[in-house]
Design an enzyme around this catalytic site. Sequence first.
Site, mmCIF file in Angstrom:
data_model
loop_
_atom_site.group_PDB
_atom_site.id
_atom_site.type_symbol
_atom_site.label_atom_id
_atom_site.label_comp_id
_atom_site.label_asym_id
_atom_site.label_seq_id
_atom_site.Cartn_x
_atom_site.Cartn_y
_atom_site.Cartn_z
ATOM 1 N N HIS A 82 0.850 -1.190 0.000
ATOM 2 C CA HIS A 82 0.000 0.000 0.000
ATOM 3 C C HIS A 82 0.882 1.236 0.000
ATOM 4 O O HIS A 82 1.885 1.291 0.721
ATOM 5 C CB HIS A 82 -0.900 0.018 1.242
ATOM 6 C CG HIS A 82 -1.784 1.231 1.282
ATOM 7 N ND1 HIS A 82 -2.976 1.294 0.590
ATOM 8 C CD2 HIS A 82 -1.628 2.438 1.885
ATOM 9 C CE1 HIS A 82 -3.521 2.489 0.777
ATOM 10 N NE2 HIS A 82 -2.730 3.195 1.553
ATOM 11 N N ASP A 161 -15.206 2.869 7.652
ATOM 12 C CA ASP A 161 -14.109 3.785 7.313
ATOM 13 C C ASP A 161 -14.572 4.784 6.255
ATOM 14 O O ASP A 161 -14.263 5.972 6.328
ATOM 15 C CB ASP A 161 -12.895 2.996 6.810
ATOM 16 C CG ASP A 161 -11.836 3.922 6.239
ATOM 17 O OD1 ASP A 161 -11.340 4.768 6.998
ATOM 18 O OD2 ASP A 161 -11.529 3.837 5.033
ATOM 19 N N ARG A 168 -14.461 12.999 8.451
ATOM 20 C CA ARG A 168 -13.152 13.577 8.813
ATOM 21 C C ARG A 168 -12.775 14.701 7.858
ATOM 22 O O ARG A 168 -12.217 15.722 8.256
ATOM 23 C CB ARG A 168 -12.057 12.492 8.779
ATOM 24 C CG ARG A 168 -12.115 11.555 9.975
ATOM 25 C CD ARG A 168 -11.254 10.332 9.737
ATOM 26 N NE ARG A 168 -9.871 10.653 9.492
ATOM 27 C CZ ARG A 168 -9.017 9.864 8.817
ATOM 28 N NH1 ARG A 168 -9.420 8.693 8.336
ATOM 29 N NH2 ARG A 168 -7.771 10.225 8.632
ATOM 30 N N SER A 183 -7.465 3.530 9.251
ATOM 31 C CA SER A 183 -8.199 3.588 7.987
ATOM 32 C C SER A 183 -7.456 2.773 6.905
ATOM 33 O O SER A 183 -8.038 1.913 6.232
ATOM 34 C CB SER A 183 -8.334 5.062 7.575
ATOM 35 O OG SER A 183 -8.656 5.206 6.237
HETATM 36 N N1 URA Z 1 -5.689 7.110 3.117
HETATM 37 C C1 URA Z 1 -6.662 6.389 3.713
HETATM 38 O O1 URA Z 1 -7.077 5.358 3.190
HETATM 39 N N2 URA Z 1 -7.149 6.812 4.879
HETATM 40 C C2 URA Z 1 -6.718 7.925 5.497
HETATM 41 O O2 URA Z 1 -7.191 8.253 6.565
HETATM 42 C C3 URA Z 1 -5.720 8.681 4.866
HETATM 43 C C4 URA Z 1 -5.215 8.241 3.669
#
Ligand code: URA
Length: 433
Positions: A82, A161, A168, A183
Amino acid sequence: MRAVDIIEKKKHGLELNRDEIYFLIHGYTKGEIPDYQMSAFLMAVYFKGMTPAETSNLTMSFVESGDQVDLSEIEGIKVDKHSTGGVGDKISLIVIPLVALAGIPVAKMSGRGLGHTGGTIDKLESIKAFRTELSPKEFIYNVNNYKMAIVGQSANLTPADKKIYALRDVTSTVDSIPLIASSIMSKKIASGAEAIVLDVKVGSGAFMKSLDEAKSLARTMVDIGNSLGRRTVAVITNMDQPLGHEVGNSSEVIEAIKVLSGSGAEDETQVALTIAAHMCVLGGAYDTFDKAYSALKDTISSGRAVEKLKELISIQGGDPRVVEDNSLLPHARRSLEIRAEASGFVNAIDAEEIGVAAMLLGAGRRTKEDPIDFGAGISLKKKLGDQVEAGDVLCILHTDKEDTKEAERKAFEAYTISPMAPEKAPYIYTVIE
Ligand code: URA
């Protein structure tokens, strides 16, 4: 249990237990807890932080809010990667064939891009007929037989999320390390990863602007992964300028082909080999990083790596001839040169500004519904430390759009030319295991 008591506890910096976290997160996802209470909770987390146990519980509450991908029919350790996001980041396109060649199953689920340039899925869709939606059966068949497959993320992965991220965004609570870490890790775990390599980017084009912040995010994510039984390694990499020379979709595919053929830019070759080598070690193909790195380098020089990319394109329905004949990929109709007005050295390149300029040219989306122009993008002709004379071309914009004023201004302003060359920064800062 009452949401207000949980918010009160967090406000005072006390540790929440698993039940309290699940109550809040699942209650919010189901619509039983309102936005205003979740907003207050997020702000309390922003100021008071979370303990490692809380962060792991938060991650699992996200994972268990939706589907979890079952990869148990795939043989071997499923290793995922990732990136926390950067400009010109085509590392996944390079890493998938490399790691698959080492015999490690790469069952990749990737998102689409929003803002800046496209995501890995968008980049691959610039190859005509490349299918990024495979049935679960075909996905597993391809991973078992070819060691690789890539699909778009399923809609019901970590819905908690998704809902909380949107909140957020409008409550100024995005830049909280426990919230970012949980997240990101929840999506990897829900996608079935058994081991994870994180590319944590730091610099002008990244979420994390300082090395200390990047290290802290990396440490938090590695701890979450390890505490939940997923071996996790984080590589902290430089994003003070876009990676490589191309920012766009089809142009990034072309650049990935170059790396896999052995003629790629030094920065992205090194970052891709490093990420891929760590994946190979976690997957058990090699016992040391150095052995993995050197074996992967050999697959590039022997021509096997680029052949493996052709195979990936072919098994997902695309035309593998694009690898030898780049003209089969989309190209923009117009090219505009951005030139330096002063002589000196490239002292800074604001990668985020380059990303936004590329988006304005059509390479990225402002909203989820926007179409992508696969041929649009920016070619960087000068990079950090390069000497320039007034009038030299700094970068070239590619687009089909007529109105390019704002993109031109942003691309020009992204460059800082000064009499002094900047200090050379490493491509890779450190690795957190
Ligand atoms: N990428 C994500 O998937 N979540 C976050 O909170 C920030 C970046």
